[in-house]
Design an enzyme around this catalytic site. Structure first.
Site, PDB file in Angstrom:
ATOM      1  N   ARG A   1       0.708  -1.152  -0.015  1.00  0.00           N
ATOM      2  CA  ARG A   1      -0.069   0.028  -0.137  1.00  0.00           C
ATOM      3  C   ARG A   1       0.883   1.371   0.145  1.00  0.00           C
ATOM      4  O   ARG A   1       0.433   2.452   0.181  1.00  0.00           O
ATOM      5  CB  ARG A   1      -0.900   0.011   1.210  1.00  0.00           C
ATOM      6  CG  ARG A   1      -2.032  -1.152   0.822  1.00  0.00           C
ATOM      7  CD  ARG A   1      -2.970  -1.145   2.118  1.00  0.00           C
ATOM      8  NE  ARG A   1      -4.162  -1.810   1.686  1.00  0.00           N
ATOM      9  CZ  ARG A   1      -5.104  -2.579   2.698  1.00  0.00           C
ATOM     10  NH1 ARG A   1      -4.770  -2.343   3.806  1.00  0.00           N
ATOM     11  NH2 ARG A   1      -6.044  -3.269   2.267  1.00  0.00           N
TER      12      ARG A   1
ATOM     13  N   ASP B   1     -13.195 -11.072  -4.950  1.00  0.00           N
ATOM     14  CA  ASP B   1     -12.795 -12.291  -4.135  1.00  0.00           C
ATOM     15  C   ASP B   1     -13.797 -12.778  -3.349  1.00  0.00           C
ATOM     16  O   ASP B   1     -14.731 -12.204  -3.260  1.00  0.00           O
ATOM     17  CB  ASP B   1     -11.387 -11.699  -3.802  1.00  0.00           C
ATOM     18  CG  ASP B   1     -11.323 -10.758  -2.501  1.00  0.00           C
ATOM     19  OD1 ASP B   1     -12.607 -10.215  -2.453  1.00  0.00           O
ATOM     20  OD2 ASP B   1     -10.747 -10.584  -1.641  1.00  0.00           O
TER      21      ASP B   1
ATOM     22  N   GLU C   1      -0.643  -8.954  -5.570  1.00  0.00           N
ATOM     23  CA  GLU C   1      -1.917  -9.660  -5.630  1.00  0.00           C
ATOM     24  C   GLU C   1      -1.996 -11.211  -6.153  1.00  0.00           C
ATOM     25  O   GLU C   1      -2.800 -11.824  -5.642  1.00  0.00           O
ATOM     26  CB  GLU C   1      -2.793  -8.868  -6.933  1.00  0.00           C
ATOM     27  CG  GLU C   1      -3.192  -7.601  -6.725  1.00  0.00           C
ATOM     28  CD  GLU C   1      -4.197  -7.424  -5.238  1.00  0.00           C
ATOM     29  OE1 GLU C   1      -4.759  -8.512  -5.174  1.00  0.00           O
ATOM     30  OE2 GLU C   1      -4.285  -6.401  -4.833  1.00  0.00           O
TER      31      GLU C   1
ATOM     32  N   LEU D   1       5.489 -20.622   0.337  1.00  0.00           N
ATOM     33  CA  LEU D   1       4.414 -19.900  -0.020  1.00  0.00           C
ATOM     34  C   LEU D   1       3.328 -20.951  -0.799  1.00  0.00           C
ATOM     35  O   LEU D   1       2.120 -20.269  -0.619  1.00  0.00           O
ATOM     36  CB  LEU D   1       4.603 -18.706  -1.007  1.00  0.00           C
ATOM     37  CG  LEU D   1       3.543 -17.537  -0.986  1.00  0.00           C
ATOM     38  CD1 LEU D   1       3.366 -17.075   0.454  1.00  0.00           C
ATOM     39  CD2 LEU D   1       4.026 -16.434  -2.020  1.00  0.00           C
ATOM     40  N   GLY D   2       3.486 -21.877  -1.229  1.00  0.00           N
ATOM     41  CA  GLY D   2       2.329 -22.603  -1.836  1.00  0.00           C
ATOM     42  C   GLY D   2       2.051 -22.297  -3.242  1.00  0.00           C
ATOM     43  O   GLY D   2       2.212 -21.184  -3.844  1.00  0.00           O
TER      44      GLY D   2
ATOM     45  N   TYR E   1     -10.055 -11.312 -11.183  1.00  0.00           N
ATOM     46  CA  TYR E   1      -9.874 -10.819  -9.854  1.00  0.00           C
ATOM     47  C   TYR E   1      -8.716  -9.878  -9.941  1.00  0.00           C
ATOM     48  O   TYR E   1      -8.641  -8.652  -9.751  1.00  0.00           O
ATOM     49  CB  TYR E   1      -9.859 -11.513  -8.649  1.00  0.00           C
ATOM     50  CG  TYR E   1      -9.367 -10.794  -7.669  1.00  0.00           C
ATOM     51  CD1 TYR E   1      -9.981 -10.146  -6.931  1.00  0.00           C
ATOM     52  CD2 TYR E   1      -7.932 -11.008  -7.255  1.00  0.00           C
ATOM     53  CE1 TYR E   1      -9.303  -9.328  -5.800  1.00  0.00           C
ATOM     54  CE2 TYR E   1      -7.146 -10.397  -6.230  1.00  0.00           C
ATOM     55  CZ  TYR E   1      -7.929  -9.419  -5.479  1.00  0.00           C
ATOM     56  OH  TYR E   1      -7.270  -8.529  -4.450  1.00  0.00           O
TER      57      TYR E   1
ATOM     58  N   SER F   1      -4.416 -28.686  -0.321  1.00  0.00           N
ATOM     59  CA  SER F   1      -6.222 -28.478  -0.227  1.00  0.00           C
ATOM     60  C   SER F   1      -6.769 -29.857  -0.793  1.00  0.00           C
ATOM     61  O   SER F   1      -8.282 -29.899  -0.362  1.00  0.00           O
ATOM     62  CB  SER F   1      -6.264 -27.490  -1.477  1.00  0.00           C
ATOM     63  OG  SER F   1      -5.352 -27.848  -2.479  1.00  0.00           O
TER      64      SER F   1
ATOM     65  N   CYS G   1     -16.438  -7.998   8.282  1.00  0.00           N
ATOM     66  CA  CYS G   1     -17.651  -8.530   8.164  1.00  0.00           C
ATOM     67  C   CYS G   1     -16.764 -10.198   7.844  1.00  0.00           C
ATOM     68  O   CYS G   1     -16.855 -10.572   6.559  1.00  0.00           O
ATOM     69  CB  CYS G   1     -17.838  -8.229   6.826  1.00  0.00           C
ATOM     70  SG  CYS G   1     -19.628  -8.795   6.120  1.00  0.00           S
TER      71      CYS G   1
END
Length: 350
Positions: A27, A140, A39, A82-83, A122, A301, A194
DNA sequence: GATGCGTGGCG
DNA sequence: TCGCCAAGCAT
């Protein structure tokens, strides 16, 4: 939805983001290349995990030109741990395309940027809105969760086609004057307020505009079907050390799980168990002695590995043998790093 | 459209 | 312990 409602929602969201946003390394820049890197790293990956990788990656590959010319093994080494390693290869392929076809300038239209390897709907919208200020959707998981609640959208967010519903909603709702803060605001809201469970509605800047809050249904949304169980695989893993103190390593295939990463020789334990005998015959290795190192479970996963690692002495003219120092420079998946550590402890080579 | 693709954190 | 999750994309 009324014009007034929309303007108020935009204003509350954007001002909340500008006030409450976390201080994150990506940022501090609007460099499209750096935003792009961040990203890609953030895909399916937590912010806290990404931060050190992002910092290191931009030290090693400060510009698209440097990344374009990097060796794949060195690239994977920076990505190690990091995968989803295909992200790294796809990022490099996309960056090479930018260097070769776009004069090293990341394109600023959805059509062009979407053609780059590894850039999906995205990531395209994220780079366009954050780096270039283009009013494009960047949907996303956070955005779908937030808007499913705000707008009472009940489509199953696990279905691919549902993303389009939210893309349309964002294009209708986005603040044309602050597309970057609006998109990041939706994601930041999803990350901090949220949340999937126990959303902090009392802290929410758009609570008064939220359908789910008004109806007491935040716990019901978003709708998401459950995943099926994962496949279990059992392997024996052999840390084979020769007289010279070298260790046998093999590189995984160029496609599929952990593509091009390195591992100790692995033998799957199937019903028709033949074990290490078959492996040593195929690879012309003679083994002497066998000491148990560690048993571990590694959860992907979609797969679970049950690994039982052994330390053995062996000799072979074939196979690829490395010193410990050389292994340090090979990209290793996390389970192999754990076995390597067990070997170090076992043999006191610390 | 369904599946493959990593890892670590959390309740 | 374990299922779910976290800023998705390619095939």
């Amino acid at each position: 939805m009324s014009y007034q409602y929309k303007k108020e929602f935009q204003q509350f969201l954007v001002e909340w983001f500008q006030r409450e946003k976390r201080d994150l390394p990506w940022r501090k820049t609007k460099d499209p290349y750096k935003i792009w890197v961040s990203e890609v790293m953030l895909q399916q990956t937590r912010v806290d995990t990404v931060i050190p990788y992002y910092e290191n990656f931009l030290e090693k590959f400060p510009t698209p030109e440097v990344l374009a010319e990097a060796e794949e093994s060195f690239l994977l080494k920076q990505w190690e741990g990091l995968g989803y390693y295909s992200r790294a290869r796809n990022l490099q392929a996309g960056v090479r395309e930018v260097v070769e076809s776009y004069g090293s300038i990341v394109p600023n239209t959805r059509d062009e940027i979407s053609k780059l390897k590894g850039v999906g709907p995205y990531t395209a919208g994220a780079v366009l809105s954050i780096a270039y200020g283009v009013p494009e959707h960047a949907v996303d998981g956070n955005v779908m969760r937030v808007l499913s609640r705000v707008l009472l959208i009940e489509d199953d967010i696990a279905l691919p086609k549902t993303r389009k519903v939210f893309e349309k909603a964002v294009m209708d709702l986005i603040d044309p004057d602050h597309p970057s803060d609006f998109n990041q605001g939706l994601m930041e809201l999803g990350a901090l307020v949220c949340t999937p469970t126990s959303p902090k509605c009392l802290l929410c800047p758009v609570r008064d505009y939220c359908g789910a809050f008004a109806e007491g249904r935040t716990a019901e949304l978003p709708v998401k079907v459950k995943k099926t169980k994962v496949k279990k695989l059992h392997y024996d893993v052999y840390v084979i050390e020769n007289e010279a103190g070298q260790i046998c390593m093999e590189q995984r295939p160029a496609t599929g799980l952990l593509a091009n990463m390195w591992q100790f020789p692995m033998v799957e334990q199937t019903a028709d168990y033949s074990g290490i005998a078959q492996y040593t015959k195929e690879h012309e290795i003679e083994l002497h002695g066998q000491e148990e190192l560690v048993e571990l479970k590694h959860i992907f996963s979609h797969i679970v590995w049950h690994l039982k690692a052994f330390y053995v002495k062996g000799e072979s003219k074939s196979g690829k043998w490395f010193t410990l120092d050389e292994i340090e420079h090979l990209p290793l998946p996390v389970p192999m790093q754990k076995i390597l550590q067990s070997y170090r402890v076992h043999t006191k080579k610390l």
